[in-house]
Enzyme design. Structure first.
Site, PDB file in Angstrom:
ATOM      1  N   ASN A  49       0.120  -4.615   1.831  1.00 28.82           N
ATOM      2  CA  ASN A  49       0.022  -4.110   0.465  1.00 28.82           C
ATOM      3  C   ASN A  49       0.244  -2.599   0.453  1.00 28.82           C
ATOM      4  OD1 ASN A  49      -2.578  -4.083   1.761  1.00 28.82           O
ATOM      5  ND2 ASN A  49      -3.639  -3.977  -0.191  1.00 28.82           N
ATOM      6  N   ILE A  50       0.883  -2.147  -0.627  1.00 24.80           N
ATOM      7  CA  ILE A  50       1.227  -0.739  -0.804  1.00 24.80           C
ATOM      8  C   ILE A  50       0.788  -0.358  -2.208  1.00 24.80           C
ATOM      9  CG2 ILE A  50       3.083   0.964  -0.817  1.00 24.80           C
ATOM     10  CD1 ILE A  50       4.719  -1.131   0.882  1.00 24.80           C
ATOM     11  N   GLU A  51      -0.296   0.393  -2.295  1.00 23.90           N
ATOM     12  CA  GLU A  51      -0.838   0.749  -3.607  1.00 23.90           C
ATOM     13  C   GLU A  51      -0.134   1.978  -4.187  1.00 23.90           C
ATOM     14  OE1 GLU A  51      -5.328  -1.014  -3.110  1.00 23.90           O
ATOM     15  OE2 GLU A  51      -5.074   1.152  -2.977  1.00 23.90           O
ATOM     16  N   GLU A  62       2.484 -10.193   0.335  1.00 23.29           N
ATOM     17  CA  GLU A  62       3.371 -11.354   0.322  1.00 23.29           C
ATOM     18  C   GLU A  62       4.737 -10.988  -0.248  1.00 23.29           C
ATOM     19  OE1 GLU A  62      -0.865 -12.822  -0.608  1.00 23.29           O
ATOM     20  OE2 GLU A  62       0.370 -11.065  -1.024  1.00 23.29           O
ATOM     21  N   CYS A  93      -2.218 -14.090  -4.777  1.00 25.69           N
ATOM     22  CA  CYS A  93      -2.484 -14.074  -6.215  1.00 25.69           C
ATOM     23  C   CYS A  93      -1.433 -14.928  -6.927  1.00 25.69           C
ATOM     24  CB  CYS A  93      -2.457 -12.641  -6.741  1.00 25.69           C
ATOM     25  SG  CYS A  93      -0.804 -11.912  -6.816  1.00 25.69           S
ATOM     26  N   CYS A  96       2.181 -13.671  -6.574  1.00 29.48           N
ATOM     27  CA  CYS A  96       2.729 -13.915  -5.243  1.00 29.48           C
ATOM     28  C   CYS A  96       2.985 -15.400  -5.010  1.00 29.48           C
ATOM     29  CB  CYS A  96       1.790 -13.364  -4.175  1.00 29.48           C
ATOM     30  SG  CYS A  96       1.770 -11.551  -4.158  1.00 29.48           S
TER      31      CYS A  96
END
Length: 153
Positions: A49-51, A62, A93, A96
């Site tokens: 994940n990349i916020e 994903e 989620c 995804c």
């Protein structure tokens, strides 16, 4: 899963997902997620994940894994593993799940890391029943060759 598809090794796929955790960029939530997707030819692609300060622009692990697979020319996913730094059994989620359904059928296994070598196994169709499919939109995805680009790159 097709007969010609590789056997899915849940422990190995989860290890790949865990390996992606270190690359996660999560300054806001501090909740790392790693994912691994197995393609029809046995290749594995990972993502984290990349916020972003504008949360809606954040990328999910994903999505990053699927994007890497697609960029490499793969259009068929046969297995998925997801892990979080918390090893809390995180599942993909809804967004995804729909992305995974674009490239895998309802029977593909989705392994969710529970920690200590334990995982839960779901089938994608259980996680997202009655998904929106290309066929519903009148599109046959098999007619598009890998690398087709409407933008003309």
């Amino acid at each position: 899963m097709d007969e010609g598809s590789p056997a899915v090794d849940p422990a190995a796929l989860l290890e790949q997902a865990r390996g992606a955790l270190d690359a996660a960029y999560v300054p806001y939530s501090e909740y790392t997620v790693g994912a691994a997707v197995l393609t029809e030819d046995g290749s594995v692609f990972t993502g984290c994940n990349i916020e972003n300060a504008n949360y809606s622009n954040s990328l999910h692990a994903e999505e990053v894994a699927v994007g890497s697979a697609v960029r490499a020319g793969h259009r068929s996913i046969v297995g998925v593993a997801v892990s979080s730094g918390a090893r809390d059994g995180v599942t993909p989620c809804g967004m995804c799940r729909q992305t995974l359904a674009e490239f895998g059928d309802e029977d593909i296994p989705v392994y969710c890391d529970e920690g200590d070598g334990e995982w839960t196994e779901h089938r994608l169709g259980e996680l997202i029943p009655d998904t929106i499919t290309p066929e519903m939109l009148g599109v046959d995805p098999t007619e598009r060759a890998a690398g087709d680009d409407a933008a003309g790159e």
